[in-house]
Design a protein around this motif. Structure first.
Motif, PDB file in Angstrom:
ATOM      1  N   ILE A  69       0.835  -1.201   0.000  1.00 47.55           N
ATOM      2  CA  ILE A  69       0.000   0.000   0.000  1.00 47.55           C
ATOM      3  C   ILE A  69       0.870   1.251   0.000  1.00 47.55           C
ATOM      4  O   ILE A  69       0.635   2.188  -0.763  1.00 47.55           O
ATOM      5  N   ARG A  70       1.895   1.278   0.824  1.00 46.05           N
ATOM      6  CA  ARG A  70       2.754   2.456   0.896  1.00 46.05           C
ATOM      7  C   ARG A  70       3.631   2.590  -0.356  1.00 46.05           C
ATOM      8  O   ARG A  70       3.991   3.696  -0.751  1.00 46.05           O
ATOM      9  N   GLU A  71       3.959   1.476  -0.993  1.00 46.73           N
ATOM     10  CA  GLU A  71       4.762   1.503  -2.207  1.00 46.73           C
ATOM     11  C   GLU A  71       4.005   2.154  -3.361  1.00 46.73           C
ATOM     12  O   GLU A  71       4.588   2.862  -4.178  1.00 46.73           O
ATOM     13  N   ASN A  72       2.695   1.927  -3.419  1.00 44.91           N
ATOM     14  CA  ASN A  72       1.889   2.460  -4.514  1.00 44.91           C
ATOM     15  C   ASN A  72       1.443   3.897  -4.289  1.00 44.91           C
ATOM     16  O   ASN A  72       0.613   4.401  -5.019  1.00 44.91           O
ATOM     17  N   LYS A  73       1.941   4.534  -3.268  1.00 46.52           N
ATOM     18  CA  LYS A  73       1.631   5.930  -2.962  1.00 46.52           C
ATOM     19  C   LYS A  73       0.125   6.170  -2.791  1.00 46.52           C
ATOM     20  O   LYS A  73      -0.416   7.176  -3.236  1.00 46.52           O
ATOM     21  N   ASN A 106      -1.014  -4.774  -8.534  1.00 44.76           N
ATOM     22  CA  ASN A 106      -1.965  -3.856  -9.156  1.00 44.76           C
ATOM     23  C   ASN A 106      -3.393  -4.137  -8.715  1.00 44.76           C
ATOM     24  O   ASN A 106      -4.201  -3.227  -8.594  1.00 44.76           O
ATOM     25  N   CYS A 107      -3.700  -5.391  -8.488  1.00 39.64           N
ATOM     26  CA  CYS A 107      -5.046  -5.763  -8.053  1.00 39.64           C
ATOM     27  C   CYS A 107      -5.345  -5.163  -6.679  1.00 39.64           C
ATOM     28  O   CYS A 107      -6.422  -4.579  -6.473  1.00 39.64           O
ATOM     29  N   LEU A 108      -4.414  -5.273  -5.763  1.00 41.99           N
ATOM     30  CA  LEU A 108      -4.604  -4.676  -4.439  1.00 41.99           C
ATOM     31  C   LEU A 108      -4.675  -3.160  -4.546  1.00 41.99           C
ATOM     32  O   LEU A 108      -5.470  -2.517  -3.851  1.00 41.99           O
ATOM     33  N   TYR A 109      -3.899  -2.592  -5.453  1.00 40.50           N
ATOM     34  CA  TYR A 109      -3.941  -1.148  -5.669  1.00 40.50           C
ATOM     35  C   TYR A 109      -5.319  -0.725  -6.177  1.00 40.50           C
ATOM     36  O   TYR A 109      -5.884   0.276  -5.729  1.00 40.50           O
TER      37      TYR A 109
END
Length: 125
Positions: A69-73, A106-109
């Motif tokens: 989560i933190r990686e995807n900003k 990407n799915c979680l994003y």
């Protein structure tokens, strides 16, 4: 008094215990008294550590989800994601999002984006 020939009952019982501790080292797998002591100790340890294993896996899953989560900003952290999941009544345990985070980030994003969009719509109304 005649001698009583004991049957194979005791030998069977000891053999069964020996099978349990056959991989232990030294006297722990050879002497009957230490076999019974080590068997009780091993069973107690496995019972005690089962709860610890559950805690460790839960911590691992939380760490994985938070990292992705933190990686995807994304605008919020792990706690906000779980809070929004509960508000949307998407009852997922932490294992499933952690597996999604590993296999397809990407799915979680996308899930987190959709939840945050719904949250912003609710706040605006």
């Amino acid at each position: 008094m005649t001698r009583v020939r004991r049957g194979y009952t005791a030998r069977r019982r000891r053999t069964k215990s020996r099978l349990f501790v056959s991989t232990f080292r030294g006297a722990h797998s050879r002497l009957t008294r230490t076999i019974s002591q080590q068997k009780m100790r091993a069973l107690a340890s496995s019972h005690r550590d089962r709860g610890g294993q559950k805690r460790d896996f839960r911590r691992l899953w939380i760490t994985r989800i938070n990292a992705v989560i933190r990686e995807n900003k994304v605008l919020y952290s792990y706690s906000r994601l779980i809070h929004n999941l509960y508000r949307k009544q998407l009852l997922l345990n932490r294992k499933i999002p952690a597996q999604i985070a590993i296999s397809n980030k990407n799915c979680l994003y996308m899930v987190s984006e959709r939840i945050s969009r719904f949250e912003s719509n609710i706040i605006c109304i």
